[in-house]
Design a protein around this motif. Structure first.
Motif: not given
Length: 393
Positions: A263, A282, A295
């Motif tokens: 992340r 991602f 996300d």
């Protein structure tokens, strides 16, 4: 003899590192030149006279040099330290003179000499944890520890922060950095305990809370990934974004189940306009059970950015947010900006056509919808509104 332990000697480069908070040291303040008329110090005839001379020179130094710039290389401070050394040499058992010398070395940031000087004080007078002397000595240990940490000397850093806490158990700086070194060393239980102590002093500190949670789950990632993540976090806070991105990527490689590493790498990649790195990050985060809606949103952004560029996609999404909020004029400006940055961005043309059509700007809408259909012949909605715009209805 004091029961406290002291760290191994660091390189001379550490001796002038200064305090600047939990994450980094502040740039040194430029040293003002000593007055050309400063007289040379003449040897004092006895210990008391030497001590008086040291105090006088220290006061002159504080009045002469800019606040915060104290440095052992400044003439008056060098003379003050020499006078204090003379006092100690003449009366080595005198705690007052020993303390004076330690205080001067601490004030000028000559950390290794300050450590030795406080050690000599504590041989004669055992420190009380939390006392003024102990807190000042703790400041010295913090600086030695932080310098060792930045030079990638974890054992020396750990020992210095531990000694700092022996002197001052309530030092938030040393609790924070002692916890960090324990975390990076794989001692997760100790790290969690230290973070708990730090949070008791600063319960609203979000960084401490974040790392407390990291310490709880670090056993799933292993020391290599945890250390890389911790170092990258520090680089990010210090503004070293490319290094931070590399560190978060390293953490994710070492522990593919490390959601936060993916992340953070993705967020930094977006900030650095690195669409391929953002997409890889991602994708890694979204594939894990702990993936959030954010996300997945960022994954779609990265996928689109890898095709059209981060700048145009971000402009488009900002414009869409304005459209959803009812700011049609601002949205139109944003959609136009996205098409200007990348004329191949069919979706941006389609939405530019929409806001123009809703504003009854039919020629403008026909132009935008025409671009959208030319780029994406399968866009039936744009083709339908293109015909309406061309008909002026």
């Amino acid at each position: 003899m004091s029961a406290f332990k002291f760290t191994p000697i660091l390189t001379a480069a550490l001796l002038c590192v200064s305090v600047a908070g939990a994450q980094a040291t502040a740039p040194a303040t430029p040293t003002a030149p000593a007055p050309a008329t400063t007289p040379a110090v003449t040897p004092a005839p006895d210990a008391a006279a030497a001590a008086t001379q040291a105090r006088t020179l220290a006061e002159q130094a504080r009045a002469t040099y800019p606040k915060g710039s104290a440095n052992i290389d400044q003439t008056l401070w060098k003379q003050a330290a020499a006078a204090a050394e003379s006092a100690v040499a003449a009366a080595p058992q005198n705690v007052e003179y020993l303390r004076l010398r330690a205080q001067i070395y601490t004030e000028v940031g000559f950390w290794r000499q300050a450590e030795r000087a406080w050690n000599a004080v504590f041989v004669r007078q055992t420190p009380t944890p939390g006392s003024e002397d102990a807190k000042t000595a703790a400041t010295v240990q913090y600086n030695l520890g932080y310098a060792a940490y930045t030079l990638n000397q974890p054992s020396a850093a750990t020992a210095a922060f531990r000694t700092c806490l022996e002197y001052d158990p309530q030092s938030l700086l040393c609790l924070t950095w002692s916890a960090r070194t324990q975390l990076e060393g794989g001692n997760y239980a100790q790290a969690a305990q230290l973070y708990d102590r730090a949070l008791a002093l600063a319960p609203a500190d979000k960084t401490l809370t974040y790392f407390r949670g990291l310490a709880q789950g670090a056993g799933r990632y292993g020391p290599a990934a945890t250390r890389a993540f911790s170092r990258a976090y520090g680089d990010r806070d210090a503004g070293r974004r490319p290094q931070a991105l590399a560190g978060f990527q390293e953490a994710a490689r070492n522990a593919p189940n490390f959601t936060e590493a993916w992340r953070e790498a993705g967020r930094l990649a977006l900030e650095l306009n690195d669409a391929p790195a953002a997409l890889a990050a991602f994708q890694g985060a979204a594939a894990l059970p702990g993936a959030s809606a954010a996300d997945k949103y960022n994954l779609s952004l990265a996928q689109e950015a890898s095709q059209f560029g981060i700048g145009p996609v971000q402009a488009f999404r900002a414009a869409y947010a304005k459209y959803a909020a009812g700011d049609k004029t601002g949205a139109g400006t944003g959609f136009l900006a996205a098409t200007t940055q990348n004329p191949q961005y069919a979706k941006a043309w389609a939405w530019l056509g929409r806001v123009r059509y809703e504003a009854k700007d039919y020629p403008g809408a026909a132009e935008a919808y025409g671009k959208a259909v030319a780029l994406d012949p399968n866009d039936k909605t744009s083709a339908y509104y293109l015909r309406l715009a061309q008909a002026g209805k």
